[in-house]
Design an enzyme around this catalytic site. Structure first.
Site, PDB file in Angstrom:
ATOM      1  N   GLY A 162      46.012  32.584  40.219  1.00  0.00           N
ATOM      2  CA  GLY A 162      45.224  32.432  38.878  1.00  0.00           C
ATOM      3  C   GLY A 162      46.111  33.742  37.848  1.00  0.00           C
ATOM      4  N   CYS A 195      43.807  41.620  42.545  1.00  0.00           N
ATOM      5  CA  CYS A 195      43.956  41.205  41.165  1.00  0.00           C
ATOM      6  C   CYS A 195      45.530  41.651  40.825  1.00  0.00           C
ATOM      7  CB  CYS A 195      43.279  41.989  40.180  1.00  0.00           C
ATOM      8  SG  CYS A 195      43.445  41.674  38.264  1.00  0.00           S
ATOM      9  N   LEU A 196      46.083  40.792  40.087  1.00  0.00           N
ATOM     10  CA  LEU A 196      47.813  41.018  40.042  1.00  0.00           C
ATOM     11  C   LEU A 196      47.786  42.060  39.032  1.00  0.00           C
ATOM     12  CD1 LEU A 196      48.933  37.346  39.334  1.00  0.00           C
ATOM     13  CD2 LEU A 196      48.937  38.744  41.436  1.00  0.00           C
ATOM     14  N   HIS A 225      36.959  34.813  38.556  1.00  0.00           N
ATOM     15  CA  HIS A 225      37.740  35.905  38.301  1.00  0.00           C
ATOM     16  C   HIS A 225      38.414  35.873  37.021  1.00  0.00           C
ATOM     17  CE1 HIS A 225      40.363  39.366  40.042  1.00  0.00           C
ATOM     18  NE2 HIS A 225      41.409  38.754  39.008  1.00  0.00           N
ATOM     19  N   GLU A 226      39.053  34.717  36.740  1.00  0.00           N
ATOM     20  CA  GLU A 226      39.637  34.467  35.455  1.00  0.00           C
ATOM     21  C   GLU A 226      39.035  34.466  34.426  1.00  0.00           C
ATOM     22  OE1 GLU A 226      43.069  34.862  36.078  1.00  0.00           O
ATOM     23  OE2 GLU A 226      42.699  34.659  38.016  1.00  0.00           O
ATOM     24  N   HIS A 283      38.215  37.745  33.338  1.00  0.00           N
ATOM     25  CA  HIS A 283      39.437  38.396  32.518  1.00  0.00           C
ATOM     26  C   HIS A 283      39.367  38.137  31.026  1.00  0.00           C
ATOM     27  CE1 HIS A 283      42.234  40.489  35.352  1.00  0.00           C
ATOM     28  NE2 HIS A 283      42.219  39.491  36.218  1.00  0.00           N
TER      29      HIS A 283
END
Ligand code: K1U
Ligand code: ZN
Length: 187
Positions: A46, A88-89, A130-131, A134
């Site tokens: 994601g 997380c990226l 999670h997205e 954000h």
């Protein structure tokens, strides 16, 4: 298409509320294409617009080969609880167990402005939550206990030296992670 720089923890853009999208332009489609390329190069499932420094309420997902473009997404149903080890990226190489809803239903529009509804459990359900977090300036570390969060932030203080300007440049084909084992980094 381009791989975009990923903003990492400490960049204020990750803490800002996004703005709903109301126009569907070729530039928006270009951003979506670039986000997919960036997410794939970073081995993510994601990616949300603030992670590439943008304020549009937009996220892309690719879970088990199923791609989703979600614009102005909202969780309209949730049930149960699941604990999942998240990363997380934008916080590379650090992980923590997060409790989330076990099943969610999300309503959004796609890149053409068409209404979409996505139901997710397990990885897809966690990724959707999670997205969408954000898009509201929230990160998985906000779900950790105070002590676990403090420990992660102390570790991040060391690791962030690798990201001058709080920017992560993803090189396609490069393995992610550092030399430490993932188990050591779990909180
Ligand atoms: O938003 C991001 O930082 C991307 C992040 C989203 C995420 C999904 C699910 C759990 C936690 C975080 C990632 O893509 S991290 C990579 C990842 O979790 C994964 C990669 C390949 C297979 C399975 C999971
Ligand atoms: Zn993330």
């Amino acid at each position: 298409m381009s791989i975009l720089p990923i903003r990492v923890l400490g960049d204020p853009v990750l803490r800002e509320e996004t703005k709903p999208v109301d126009t569907f332009t070729p530039e928006l489609q270009q951003l979506i294409d670039d986000m997919f390329e960036t997410m794939h190069a970073a081995h993510g499932v994601g990616l949300a617009a603030p992670q590439v420094g943008r304020s549009e309420r937009l996220t892309v997902l690719d879970v088990h080969g199923e791609r989703h473009v979600l614009i102005n997404p909202e969780i309209v149903e949730r049930e149960g609880t699941i604990k999942w080890e998240e990363g997380c990226l934008s916080i590379p190489d650090l992980y923590g167990d997060v409790s989330r809803s076990a099943r969610v239903v999300v309503e959004a529009v796609d890149a053409g402005g068409k209404a979409v509804r996505v139901e997710g459990t397990e990885l897809l359900g966690v990724c959707l939550q999670h997205e969408i977090d954000h898009l509201h300036g929230k990160l998985f570390i906000d779900h950790l206990s105070f002590l676990k969060r403090q420990k992660l932030l102390a570790e991040w203080d060391e690791k962030k030296q690798k990201y001058p300007g709080l920017i992560r440049i993803v090189v396609p084909g490069e393995e992610d992670g550092d030399d430490d084992s993932r188990e050591d980094e779990k909180l």
